[in-house]
Design a protein around this motif. Structure first.
Motif, PDB file in Angstrom:
ATOM      1  N   ALA A  39       0.833  -1.196   0.000  1.00 24.02           N
ATOM      2  CA  ALA A  39       0.000   0.000   0.000  1.00 24.02           C
ATOM      3  C   ALA A  39       0.872   1.251   0.000  1.00 24.02           C
ATOM      4  CB  ALA A  39      -0.926  -0.012   1.213  1.00 24.02           C
ATOM      5  N   GLY A  40       0.370   2.313  -0.642  1.00 27.19           N
ATOM      6  CA  GLY A  40       1.108   3.574  -0.675  1.00 27.19           C
ATOM      7  C   GLY A  40       1.971   3.696  -1.916  1.00 27.19           C
ATOM      8  N   ARG A  41       2.939   4.588  -1.865  1.00 28.95           N
ATOM      9  CA  ARG A  41       3.798   4.868  -3.013  1.00 28.95           C
ATOM     10  C   ARG A  41       4.920   3.836  -3.079  1.00 28.95           C
ATOM     11  NH1 ARG A  41       2.712  10.126  -4.787  1.00 28.95           N
ATOM     12  NH2 ARG A  41       1.547  11.373  -3.302  1.00 28.95           N
ATOM     13  N   THR A  42       4.981   3.087  -4.160  1.00 32.65           N
ATOM     14  CA  THR A  42       6.030   2.073  -4.302  1.00 32.65           C
ATOM     15  C   THR A  42       6.983   2.395  -5.440  1.00 32.65           C
ATOM     16  OG1 THR A  42       4.494   0.756  -5.634  1.00 32.65           O
ATOM     17  CG2 THR A  42       4.670   0.204  -3.297  1.00 32.65           C
ATOM     18  N   THR A  43       6.483   2.993  -6.526  1.00 28.64           N
ATOM     19  CA  THR A  43       7.346   3.393  -7.635  1.00 28.64           C
ATOM     20  C   THR A  43       7.539   4.897  -7.554  1.00 28.64           C
ATOM     21  OG1 THR A  43       6.448   1.624  -9.021  1.00 28.64           O
ATOM     22  CG2 THR A  43       7.622   3.390 -10.140  1.00 28.64           C
ATOM     23  N   MET A  44       8.764   5.334  -7.233  1.00 29.95           N
ATOM     24  CA  MET A  44       9.023   6.751  -7.028  1.00 29.95           C
ATOM     25  C   MET A  44       9.675   7.413  -8.240  1.00 29.95           C
ATOM     26  SD  MET A  44       7.762   7.461  -4.096  1.00 29.95           S
ATOM     27  CE  MET A  44       8.430   9.094  -3.810  1.00 29.95           C
ATOM     28  N   CYS A  45      10.126   6.622  -9.209  1.00 30.21           N
ATOM     29  CA  CYS A  45      10.761   7.216 -10.381  1.00 30.21           C
ATOM     30  C   CYS A  45      10.274   6.493 -11.633  1.00 30.21           C
ATOM     31  CB  CYS A  45      12.284   7.135 -10.280  1.00 30.21           C
ATOM     32  SG  CYS A  45      12.954   5.458 -10.339  1.00 30.21           S
ATOM     33  N   PRO A  46      10.271   7.152 -12.793  1.00 30.02           N
ATOM     34  CA  PRO A  46       9.913   6.457 -14.036  1.00 30.02           C
ATOM     35  C   PRO A  46      10.837   5.261 -14.250  1.00 30.02           C
ATOM     36  CG  PRO A  46      10.046   8.828 -14.381  1.00 30.02           C
ATOM     37  CD  PRO A  46      10.586   8.567 -13.009  1.00 30.02           C
ATOM     38  N   THR A  47      10.251   4.128 -14.616  1.00 33.74           N
ATOM     39  CA  THR A  47      11.007   2.885 -14.745  1.00 33.74           C
ATOM     40  C   THR A  47      10.691   2.224 -16.079  1.00 33.74           C
ATOM     41  OG1 THR A  47      10.938   2.559 -12.342  1.00 33.74           O
ATOM     42  CG2 THR A  47      11.430   0.628 -13.691  1.00 33.74           C
ATOM     43  N   GLU A  48      11.744   1.888 -16.836  1.00 37.87           N
ATOM     44  CA  GLU A  48      11.562   1.182 -18.105  1.00 37.87           C
ATOM     45  C   GLU A  48      11.924  -0.285 -17.916  1.00 37.87           C
ATOM     46  OE1 GLU A  48      12.974   3.146 -21.800  1.00 37.87           O
ATOM     47  OE2 GLU A  48      13.461   4.839 -20.484  1.00 37.87           O
ATOM     48  N   GLN A  97      13.497  -9.181  -5.717  1.00 39.66           N
ATOM     49  CA  GLN A  97      12.681  -8.287  -4.897  1.00 39.66           C
ATOM     50  C   GLN A  97      13.536  -7.184  -4.276  1.00 39.66           C
ATOM     51  OE1 GLN A  97      11.029 -11.322  -2.349  1.00 39.66           O
ATOM     52  NE2 GLN A  97       8.998 -11.162  -3.293  1.00 39.66           N
ATOM     53  N   SER A  98      14.699  -7.564  -3.748  1.00 45.68           N
ATOM     54  CA  SER A  98      15.588  -6.600  -3.104  1.00 45.68           C
ATOM     55  C   SER A  98      16.099  -5.566  -4.102  1.00 45.68           C
ATOM     56  CB  SER A  98      16.765  -7.343  -2.457  1.00 45.68           C
ATOM     57  OG  SER A  98      17.716  -6.428  -1.947  1.00 45.68           O
ATOM     58  N   ALA A  99      16.516  -6.039  -5.282  1.00 43.72           N
ATOM     59  CA  ALA A  99      17.073  -5.132  -6.281  1.00 43.72           C
ATOM     60  C   ALA A  99      16.005  -4.202  -6.854  1.00 43.72           C
ATOM     61  CB  ALA A  99      17.738  -5.934  -7.399  1.00 43.72           C
ATOM     62  N   LEU A 100      14.831  -4.745  -7.189  1.00 47.24           N
ATOM     63  CA  LEU A 100      13.804  -3.937  -7.826  1.00 47.24           C
ATOM     64  C   LEU A 100      13.099  -3.005  -6.844  1.00 47.24           C
ATOM     65  CD1 LEU A 100      12.238  -6.442 -10.401  1.00 47.24           C
ATOM     66  CD2 LEU A 100      14.219  -4.927 -10.619  1.00 47.24           C
ATOM     67  N   ALA A 101      13.200  -3.310  -5.544  1.00 45.92           N
ATOM     68  CA  ALA A 101      12.614  -2.419  -4.545  1.00 45.92           C
ATOM     69  C   ALA A 101      13.295  -1.058  -4.533  1.00 45.92           C
ATOM     70  CB  ALA A 101      12.697  -3.058  -3.153  1.00 45.92           C
ATOM     71  N   ARG A 102      14.450  -0.971  -5.155  1.00 49.28           N
ATOM     72  CA  ARG A 102      15.201   0.289  -5.127  1.00 49.28           C
ATOM     73  C   ARG A 102      14.471   1.401  -5.887  1.00 49.28           C
ATOM     74  NH1 ARG A 102      21.541  -0.156  -5.481  1.00 49.28           N
ATOM     75  NH2 ARG A 102      21.173   1.775  -4.342  1.00 49.28           N
ATOM     76  N   VAL A 103      13.520   1.043  -6.768  1.00 56.98           N
ATOM     77  CA  VAL A 103      12.770   2.083  -7.474  1.00 56.98           C
ATOM     78  C   VAL A 103      11.919   2.907  -6.509  1.00 56.98           C
ATOM     79  CG1 VAL A 103      12.719   0.775  -9.621  1.00 56.98           C
ATOM     80  CG2 VAL A 103      10.795   0.573  -8.020  1.00 56.98           C
ATOM     81  N   GLY A 104      11.727   2.415  -5.293  1.00 60.97           N
ATOM     82  CA  GLY A 104      10.936   3.132  -4.305  1.00 60.97           C
ATOM     83  C   GLY A 104      11.763   3.900  -3.291  1.00 60.97           C
ATOM     84  N   GLU A 105      13.089   3.937  -3.465  1.00 60.38           N
ATOM     85  CA  GLU A 105      13.953   4.611  -2.484  1.00 60.38           C
ATOM     86  C   GLU A 105      13.758   6.127  -2.514  1.00 60.38           C
ATOM     87  OE1 GLU A 105      17.650   1.422  -2.208  1.00 60.38           O
ATOM     88  OE2 GLU A 105      17.902   3.255  -3.372  1.00 60.38           O
ATOM     89  N   THR A 106      13.822   6.717  -1.334  1.00 59.69           N
ATOM     90  CA  THR A 106      13.660   8.170  -1.191  1.00 59.69           C
ATOM     91  C   THR A 106      14.766   8.732  -0.309  1.00 59.69           C
ATOM     92  OG1 THR A 106      12.228   7.916   0.756  1.00 59.69           O
ATOM     93  CG2 THR A 106      11.144   8.002  -1.407  1.00 59.69           C
ATOM     94  N   GLU A 107      14.842  10.041  -0.261  1.00 62.28           N
ATOM     95  CA  GLU A 107      15.716  10.721   0.687  1.00 62.28           C
ATOM     96  C   GLU A 107      15.043  12.007   1.125  1.00 62.28           C
ATOM     97  OE1 GLU A 107      19.169  12.863  -1.431  1.00 62.28           O
ATOM     98  OE2 GLU A 107      18.850  11.066  -2.639  1.00 62.28           O
ATOM     99  N   ARG A 108      15.486  12.546   2.260  1.00 63.56           N
ATOM    100  CA  ARG A 108      14.871  13.764   2.797  1.00 63.56           C
ATOM    101  C   ARG A 108      15.823  14.939   2.582  1.00 63.56           C
ATOM    102  NH1 ARG A 108      10.423  12.752   5.566  1.00 63.56           N
ATOM    103  NH2 ARG A 108      10.470  14.687   6.760  1.00 63.56           N
ATOM    104  N   VAL A 109      15.261  16.018   2.021  1.00 63.95           N
ATOM    105  CA  VAL A 109      16.060  17.212   1.721  1.00 63.95           C
ATOM    106  C   VAL A 109      15.292  18.447   2.188  1.00 63.95           C
ATOM    107  CG1 VAL A 109      17.150  16.118  -0.286  1.00 63.95           C
ATOM    108  CG2 VAL A 109      15.079  17.478  -0.602  1.00 63.95           C
ATOM    109  N   SER A 110      15.969  19.580   2.181  1.00 64.81           N
ATOM    110  CA  SER A 110      15.314  20.827   2.569  1.00 64.81           C
ATOM    111  C   SER A 110      14.333  21.262   1.482  1.00 64.81           C
ATOM    112  CB  SER A 110      16.366  21.921   2.775  1.00 64.81           C
ATOM    113  OG  SER A 110      16.990  22.232   1.537  1.00 64.81           O
ATOM    114  N   VAL A 111      13.419  22.148   1.853  1.00 62.37           N
ATOM    115  CA  VAL A 111      12.456  22.685   0.885  1.00 62.37           C
ATOM    116  C   VAL A 111      13.199  23.363  -0.257  1.00 62.37           C
ATOM    117  CG1 VAL A 111      10.658  24.425   0.534  1.00 62.37           C
ATOM    118  CG2 VAL A 111      10.590  22.944   2.558  1.00 62.37           C
TER     119      VAL A 111
END
Length: 270
Positions: A39-48, A97-111
């Motif tokens: 549930a929620g956001r799993t794909t965070m970047c365009p993926t081919e 699963q481990s490798a493809l899960a990386r499409v959902g990785e995020t990081e926190r940055v300033s506004v």
């Protein structure tokens, strides 16, 4: 079929079951979800998702900060040294699963940094990314992902473009103005339990209809119909409800009813 490749773009707001649909179509032989589909956001970047026999089976990820350069995505694809690569082991579902899960990785940055990288920020979260209580904004770690995977359909030249949700789509100009308009077909995924929401309509109007050279090749999946299989309705009433939803979706999106496909990606995968 006159071209070497046919690109089909999968477009949806988040939590519509898009990743599970891709799992059901391309990874069902593993007996599990390979692309992250919780549930929620799993794909965070365009993926081919594609197959190039001259390349190893791998996932390549383009860091988000390459947006600071003026190079196009097509140019960056030629610069392998800029990408983070991980080999895929098609014999191990856990490694995939481990490798493809990386499409959902995020990081926190300033506004400030978020805006510098092209992400709209909105305190309400309606027209951009919403800052957290600490004032930081969660953004995708990667700008683009390329998955080279050997599959019978992909070997024939099919390329799947998996896109993130509304806010992330609008943050990648090349996706909006080049990749999506030039896709041979767009598969737009809705959820039967939510119907066509305002954010779904925004994605449809701004990114599926806008900029496309042709109005053909627009297909709609009405996913999650298993929510109707509650044991309280008979087959006839379920079919009547599905028919009604298909008609309403076709009318709202102005597509033929024959272009709306009600299905359950999750049950299909099972």
């Amino acid at each position: 079929v006159k071209e070497d490749r046919i690109m089909v773009a999968f477009v949806a707001e988040f939590s519509r079951g898009k990743s599970e649909l891709i799992n059901a179509l391309f990874f069902s032989g593993y007996g599990d979800s390979v692309l992250p589909s919780s549930a929620g956001r799993t794909t965070m970047c365009p993926t081919e998702l594609q197959w190039a026999p001259s390349m190893p089976e791998e996932i390549r990820l383009l860091p988000i900060r390459t947006r600071e350069s003026r190079a196009s995505l097509a140019e960056l694809k030629q610069r392998r040294e800029l990408w983070t690569a991980e080999i895929l082991d098609n014999r191990s579902v856990e490694q995939l699963q481990s490798a493809l899960a990386r499409v959902g990785e995020t990081e926190r940055v300033s506004v400030e940094e978020s805006r510098k990288l092209g992400f709209a920020v909105d305190p309400t979260g309606q027209n951009g990314l919403k800052p957290g209580a600490d004032g930081m904004v969660e953004i995708p770690r990667w700008r683009h992902a390329l998955i080279n995977f050997k599959h019978p359909l992909l070997e024939q030249g099919l390329v799947i473009l998996d896109t993130p949700g509304l806010n992330a789509i609008g943050a990648e100009p090349e996706l909006t103005f080049s990749l999506l308009p030039n896709a041979d077909a767009v598969l737009f995924i809705l959820a039967a339990d939510t119907g066509v929401t305002q954010s779904d309509l925004a994605v449809w109007r701004n990114y599926v209809q806008a900029g496309r050279k042709s109005q053909s090749g627009r297909l709609v999946v009405l996913n999650k119909i298993d929510g109707l299989w509650d044991g309280l309705r008979d087959d006839a009433s379920i079919e009547a409800e599905l028919g009604k939803q298909v008609r309403e979706v076709a009318q709202m999106l102005e597509v033929p009813e024959s272009n709306v496909f009600p299905l359950s990606a999750q049950k299909g995968l099972v």
